[in-house]
Design a protein around this motif. Sequence first.
Motif, PDB file in Angstrom:
ATOM      1  N   PHE A  16      40.906  37.035  50.583  1.00 55.69           N
ATOM      2  CA  PHE A  16      41.033  37.302  49.150  1.00 55.69           C
ATOM      3  C   PHE A  16      40.316  36.238  48.313  1.00 55.69           C
ATOM      4  O   PHE A  16      40.615  35.052  48.394  1.00 55.69           O
ATOM      5  CB  PHE A  16      42.514  37.355  48.786  1.00 55.69           C
ATOM      6  N   HIS A  17      39.367  36.675  47.516  1.00 53.19           N
ATOM      7  CA  HIS A  17      38.599  35.729  46.710  1.00 53.19           C
ATOM      8  C   HIS A  17      38.588  36.149  45.242  1.00 53.19           C
ATOM      9  O   HIS A  17      39.147  37.188  44.868  1.00 53.19           O
ATOM     10  CB  HIS A  17      37.175  35.580  47.261  1.00 53.19           C
ATOM     11  N   LEU A  18      37.908  35.341  44.450  1.00 54.51           N
ATOM     12  CA  LEU A  18      37.868  35.574  43.008  1.00 54.51           C
ATOM     13  C   LEU A  18      37.297  36.949  42.660  1.00 54.51           C
ATOM     14  O   LEU A  18      37.718  37.572  41.686  1.00 54.51           O
ATOM     15  CB  LEU A  18      36.991  34.482  42.396  1.00 54.51           C
ATOM     16  N   GLY A  19      36.352  37.430  43.466  1.00 55.79           N
ATOM     17  CA  GLY A  19      35.774  38.762  43.242  1.00 55.79           C
ATOM     18  C   GLY A  19      36.811  39.858  43.432  1.00 55.79           C
ATOM     19  O   GLY A  19      36.879  40.808  42.649  1.00 55.79           O
ATOM     20  N   ASN A  20      37.643  39.731  44.457  1.00 63.23           N
ATOM     21  CA  ASN A  20      38.718  40.711  44.677  1.00 63.23           C
ATOM     22  C   ASN A  20      39.684  40.700  43.500  1.00 63.23           C
ATOM     23  O   ASN A  20      40.192  41.736  43.087  1.00 63.23           O
ATOM     24  CB  ASN A  20      39.533  40.383  45.940  1.00 63.23           C
ATOM     25  N   TYR A  21      39.930  39.510  42.979  1.00 58.97           N
ATOM     26  CA  TYR A  21      40.842  39.417  41.840  1.00 58.97           C
ATOM     27  C   TYR A  21      40.268  40.163  40.639  1.00 58.97           C
ATOM     28  O   TYR A  21      40.913  41.049  40.077  1.00 58.97           O
ATOM     29  CB  TYR A  21      41.121  37.949  41.484  1.00 58.97           C
ATOM     30  N   LEU A  22      39.015  39.826  40.274  1.00 57.03           N
ATOM     31  CA  LEU A  22      38.422  40.453  39.083  1.00 57.03           C
ATOM     32  C   LEU A  22      38.165  41.940  39.299  1.00 57.03           C
ATOM     33  O   LEU A  22      38.275  42.735  38.377  1.00 57.03           O
ATOM     34  CB  LEU A  22      37.090  39.776  38.740  1.00 57.03           C
ATOM     35  N   GLY A  23      37.812  42.305  40.552  1.00 55.43           N
ATOM     36  CA  GLY A  23      37.424  43.689  40.824  1.00 55.43           C
ATOM     37  C   GLY A  23      38.603  44.623  41.011  1.00 55.43           C
ATOM     38  O   GLY A  23      38.456  45.826  40.911  1.00 55.43           O
ATOM     39  N   ALA A  24      39.767  44.095  41.322  1.00 57.71           N
ATOM     40  CA  ALA A  24      40.888  44.985  41.605  1.00 57.71           C
ATOM     41  C   ALA A  24      42.201  44.496  40.997  1.00 57.71           C
ATOM     42  O   ALA A  24      42.827  45.182  40.184  1.00 57.71           O
ATOM     43  CB  ALA A  24      41.038  45.149  43.115  1.00 57.71           C
ATOM     44  N   VAL A 151      41.187  52.526  42.389  1.00 56.78           N
ATOM     45  CA  VAL A 151      40.366  52.094  43.531  1.00 56.78           C
ATOM     46  C   VAL A 151      38.943  51.798  43.071  1.00 56.78           C
ATOM     47  O   VAL A 151      38.542  52.175  41.976  1.00 56.78           O
ATOM     48  CB  VAL A 151      40.261  53.183  44.626  1.00 56.78           C
ATOM     49  N   GLY A 152      38.195  51.158  43.936  1.00 53.88           N
ATOM     50  CA  GLY A 152      36.765  50.960  43.710  1.00 53.88           C
ATOM     51  C   GLY A 152      36.012  52.236  44.081  1.00 53.88           C
ATOM     52  O   GLY A 152      36.560  53.119  44.749  1.00 53.88           O
ATOM     53  N   GLU A 153      34.752  52.291  43.642  1.00 53.16           N
ATOM     54  CA  GLU A 153      33.965  53.510  43.812  1.00 53.16           C
ATOM     55  C   GLU A 153      33.813  53.933  45.277  1.00 53.16           C
ATOM     56  O   GLU A 153      33.789  55.124  45.592  1.00 53.16           O
ATOM     57  CB  GLU A 153      32.583  53.264  43.202  1.00 53.16           C
ATOM     58  N   ILE A 189      31.078  43.524  39.270  1.00 54.91           N
ATOM     59  CA  ILE A 189      30.862  42.810  40.528  1.00 54.91           C
ATOM     60  C   ILE A 189      30.616  41.332  40.246  1.00 54.91           C
ATOM     61  O   ILE A 189      29.714  40.975  39.499  1.00 54.91           O
ATOM     62  CB  ILE A 189      29.648  43.405  41.287  1.00 54.91           C
ATOM     63  N   LEU A 190      31.442  40.511  40.820  1.00 56.75           N
ATOM     64  CA  LEU A 190      31.277  39.074  40.643  1.00 56.75           C
ATOM     65  C   LEU A 190      30.308  38.559  41.714  1.00 56.75           C
ATOM     66  O   LEU A 190      30.489  38.846  42.894  1.00 56.75           O
ATOM     67  CB  LEU A 190      32.634  38.379  40.778  1.00 56.75           C
ATOM     68  N   PRO A 191      29.281  37.817  41.300  1.00 51.50           N
ATOM     69  CA  PRO A 191      28.402  37.255  42.320  1.00 51.50           C
ATOM     70  C   PRO A 191      29.086  36.098  43.033  1.00 51.50           C
ATOM     71  O   PRO A 191      30.054  35.525  42.513  1.00 51.50           O
ATOM     72  CB  PRO A 191      27.192  36.761  41.516  1.00 51.50           C
ATOM     73  N   LYS A 197      26.437  39.440  45.952  1.00 53.35           N
ATOM     74  CA  LYS A 197      27.820  39.842  45.697  1.00 53.35           C
ATOM     75  C   LYS A 197      28.785  38.883  46.415  1.00 53.35           C
ATOM     76  O   LYS A 197      28.562  38.531  47.567  1.00 53.35           O
ATOM     77  CB  LYS A 197      28.023  41.270  46.232  1.00 53.35           C
ATOM     78  N   MET A 198      29.827  38.471  45.705  1.00 51.97           N
ATOM     79  CA  MET A 198      30.762  37.559  46.350  1.00 51.97           C
ATOM     80  C   MET A 198      31.460  38.245  47.517  1.00 51.97           C
ATOM     81  O   MET A 198      32.016  39.333  47.376  1.00 51.97           O
ATOM     82  CB  MET A 198      31.820  37.048  45.360  1.00 51.97           C
ATOM     83  N   SER A 199      31.395  37.621  48.667  1.00 56.57           N
ATOM     84  CA  SER A 199      32.023  38.192  49.854  1.00 56.57           C
ATOM     85  C   SER A 199      32.265  37.079  50.863  1.00 56.57           C
ATOM     86  O   SER A 199      31.388  36.226  51.069  1.00 56.57           O
ATOM     87  CB  SER A 199      31.096  39.251  50.463  1.00 56.57           C
TER      88      SER A 199
HETATM   89  P1  AMP Z   1      37.143  44.394  50.120  1.00 55.09           P
HETATM   90  O1  AMP Z   1      37.935  43.207  50.581  1.00 55.09           O
HETATM   91  O2  AMP Z   1      35.663  44.150  50.088  1.00 55.09           O
HETATM   92  O3  AMP Z   1      37.539  45.662  50.804  1.00 55.09           O
HETATM   93  O4  AMP Z   1      37.525  44.603  48.585  1.00 55.09           O
HETATM   94  C1  AMP Z   1      38.845  44.802  48.090  1.00 55.09           C
HETATM   95  C2  AMP Z   1      38.742  45.102  46.602  1.00 55.09           C
HETATM   96  O5  AMP Z   1      38.075  44.039  45.872  1.00 55.09           O
HETATM   97  C3  AMP Z   1      37.928  46.374  46.299  1.00 55.09           C
HETATM   98  O6  AMP Z   1      38.545  47.060  45.241  1.00 55.09           O
HETATM   99  C4  AMP Z   1      36.559  45.842  45.892  1.00 55.09           C
HETATM  100  O7  AMP Z   1      35.904  46.719  45.008  1.00 55.09           O
HETATM  101  C5  AMP Z   1      36.906  44.508  45.211  1.00 55.09           C
HETATM  102  N1  AMP Z   1      35.801  43.507  45.381  1.00 55.09           N
HETATM  103  C6  AMP Z   1      35.372  42.960  46.545  1.00 55.09           C
HETATM  104  N2  AMP Z   1      34.362  42.048  46.338  1.00 55.09           N
HETATM  105  C7  AMP Z   1      34.151  42.027  44.994  1.00 55.09           C
HETATM  106  C8  AMP Z   1      33.240  41.307  44.121  1.00 55.09           C
HETATM  107  N3  AMP Z   1      32.364  40.403  44.576  1.00 55.09           N
HETATM  108  N4  AMP Z   1      33.317  41.550  42.788  1.00 55.09           N
HETATM  109  C9  AMP Z   1      34.208  42.457  42.306  1.00 55.09           C
HETATM  110  N5  AMP Z   1      35.085  43.147  43.059  1.00 55.09           N
HETATM  111  C10 AMP Z   1      35.069  42.954  44.388  1.00 55.09           C
END
Ligand code: AMP
Length: 329
Positions: A16-24, A151-153, A189-191, A197-199
Amino acid sequence: MSKGRIFSGMQPSGKFHLGNYLGALENWIKLQQEYECFFSIVDLHALTSSYEDTSKLPENIYNMALDWLSAGLDPEKNVVFIQSHVKEHAELHLLLSMMTPLSWLERVPIYKDKIQQVSLQGKDLNTYGFLGYPELMTADIILYKADTVPVGEDQLPHLELSREIVRRFNYLYRPIFPEPEASLTKASILPGIDGRKMSKSYGNDISFSATPDEIRSRVKLMVTDPQRVKRTDPGHPEVCTAYKFHQFFSKSELSEIEQKCRQAEIGCVDCKKRLAENLVTALSEVHARRQTFESSPQKVRDILAFGAERARKVASATMEEVRDAMHLS
Ligand code: AMP
Ligand code: TRP
């Protein structure tokens, strides 16, 4: 008045990272005000692709609960629970699997893509469980008769399939279930610190549980405008990763930062220092909440047990209807 009922889930992958927080999650926190919400740590889904070594699962589940609670998800207002603690998910998944044509599952685009992707890494996902991933997701949602699913797309094909399965059930037996609708999380999408893309798998993430010092050292490594070599060179915010972060976390100073960058009045080092401090401030409440929960793991376990109990009540009532409709009661 609640607008409706929501179900959503996330796999406890330990990433779980900052992108997951902002994105979901940030969206969930908003939705909890308006909807009756069920949020589940979907550990059975995690097993569909990581079944070999399950030793990290307890730790990942616990950390995900900490992430959610420290983000401000309210365990009184929402039903927050671990999927496998409510056995009705497994039971409904089984019953739905009886009536779902194989071809429906096989044509889900994520299915074939992911099998190919992981087989390149030497992993075999040609399993019954992985094929049934969207079946289990459908069971999750309809056990609570949720009408809205944030959910995400990438998850839209799964939702489409859920609606088809619901229609088939309602037609074959009795109309018990509403057709769930996706509520698309506006993709911001947070870089990551390298601009992609943040991952976690790119190693470019800022963990949601990062301490202030960890945040500062990650931001220090962030890439800026590559053409800005000297402090006196004017910068180009539109290609700068730090600036993208400023757009999320420095909204009130944005135009000042942009102008100073373009005119070389602020250097990248100072600009990133400001960003780091804004991030630390933005996450200070999260950090404080995390420390409170971290100091009482039993409280976190109690919250999850309480959530499972509440979820079970709704789920078992639905299963009575299902068994009755299918002449299994
Ligand atoms: P994941 O762990 O990649 O399956 O993502 C879990 C949730 O976080 C999904 O709703 C994704 O769309 C969102 N998410 C993952 N990475 C990012 C990112 N870099 N920026 C924004 N949202 C993200
Ligand atoms: N498949 C979702 C994801 O990877 C997680 C999930 C499982 C889910 N069950 C769900 C999401 C039910 C919404 C509703 O993001």
